[in-house]
Scaffold this active site. Structure first.
Site, PDB file in Angstrom:
ATOM      1  N   CYS A  84       1.032  -1.662  -0.371  1.00 38.99           N
ATOM      2  CA  CYS A  84      -0.279   0.131   0.133  1.00 38.99           C
ATOM      3  C   CYS A  84       0.986   1.296  -0.543  1.00 38.99           C
ATOM      4  O   CYS A  84       0.486   2.303  -0.105  1.00 38.99           O
ATOM      5  CB  CYS A  84      -1.179  -0.084   1.242  1.00 38.99           C
ATOM      6  SG  CYS A  84      -0.535   0.186   2.601  1.00 38.99           S
ATOM      7  N   CYS A 138      -2.827   5.360   5.389  1.00 43.27           N
ATOM      8  CA  CYS A 138      -5.413   4.800   5.359  1.00 43.27           C
ATOM      9  C   CYS A 138      -4.819   5.538   7.101  1.00 43.27           C
ATOM     10  O   CYS A 138      -4.005   5.301   7.854  1.00 43.27           O
ATOM     11  CB  CYS A 138      -4.901   3.788   5.307  1.00 43.27           C
ATOM     12  SG  CYS A 138      -4.789   2.861   6.691  1.00 43.27           S
ATOM     13  N   CYS A 177      -3.150  -2.752   8.749  1.00 47.20           N
ATOM     14  CA  CYS A 177      -2.528  -1.472   8.700  1.00 47.20           C
ATOM     15  C   CYS A 177      -1.954  -1.415  10.426  1.00 47.20           C
ATOM     16  O   CYS A 177      -1.033  -0.961  10.872  1.00 47.20           O
ATOM     17  CB  CYS A 177      -3.320  -0.843   8.668  1.00 47.20           C
ATOM     18  SG  CYS A 177      -4.878  -0.677   7.410  1.00 47.20           S
ATOM     19  N   ASP A 182       1.930   2.621   1.844  1.00 47.72           N
ATOM     20  CA  ASP A 182       2.975   3.190   3.700  1.00 47.72           C
ATOM     21  C   ASP A 182       3.790   3.809   4.783  1.00 47.72           C
ATOM     22  O   ASP A 182       4.693   2.616   4.632  1.00 47.72           O
ATOM     23  CB  ASP A 182       1.224   3.004   4.788  1.00 47.72           C
ATOM     24  CG  ASP A 182      -0.403   3.624   3.944  1.00 47.72           C
ATOM     25  OD1 ASP A 182      -0.558   4.374   2.872  1.00 47.72           O
ATOM     26  OD2 ASP A 182      -1.028   3.093   4.356  1.00 47.72           O
TER      27      ASP A 182
HETATM   28 FE1  FES Z   1      -1.968   0.600   3.981  1.00 50.34          FE
HETATM   29 FE2  FES Z   1      -3.487   0.540   6.198  1.00 50.34          FE
HETATM   30  S1  FES Z   1      -3.818   0.688   3.629  1.00 50.34           S
HETATM   31  S2  FES Z   1      -1.323   0.707   6.631  1.00 50.34           S
END
Ligand code: FES
Length: 145
Positions: free
Chosen positions: A35, A60, A104, A37
């Site tokens: 993702c 997110c 996450c 992140d």
């Molecule tokens: Fe990447 Fe939540 S979608 S940490």
């Protein structure tokens, strides 16, 4: 049922311990390749107690809520408790995350593990990783169970 619990929404909207500790004793940064992140955790440790903890999360809403909750869970606690913190405990404290958002909360566990590892390395203390299986955050297979 709402997708996100009240607690998730609350910690997303009003994150606790957001920010940077300039003279941190341990810093851990992790990312999720899928993702994209990124989460960074700063720890201030004295007498084996997490005196202060701050986080920066580029990610997110669930990742922000997870970092916020994770910092609350380890603040003022002994290092051993922070080491044993699992993503499951973070998700439970948030009254749950949707299944596709559990990863996450894994970022929060890993970022804290990495920050503790950094603290141990800086102080020449051997890092024994997960309190249960003895592996470091990234390779720990049991999730602290
Ligand atoms: Fe990447 Fe939540 S979608 S940490």
């Amino acid at each position: 049922m709402a997708l996100y619990s009240e607690k998730v929404m609350d910690h997303f909207r009003n994150p606790r311990n957001l920010g940077v500790i300039e003279d941190a004793d341990g810093v851990g940064e992790v990312g999720n390749a899928k993702c994209g992140d990124i989460m960074k955790i700063y720890l201030k440790i004295e007498n084996d107690i997490i005196q202060d903890v701050k986080f920066e999360t580029f990610g997110c809403g669930s990742a922000i809520a997870s970092s916020s909750m994770a910092t609350e869970l380890i603040k003022g606690k002994p290092v051993s408790e922070a080491l044993a913190l699992t993503n499951k405990a973070v998700a439970e404290a948030l009254d749950g995350l949707p299944p596709h958002k559990m990863h996450c909360s894994v970022l929060a566990e890993e970022a804290i593990q990495k920050a503790l590892q950094d603290y141990y390395e800086k102080n020449g203390i051997p890092y024994d990783g997960c309190a249960s299986c003895g592996q470091s955050g990234h390779t720990c297979c049991c999730g602290g169970a």
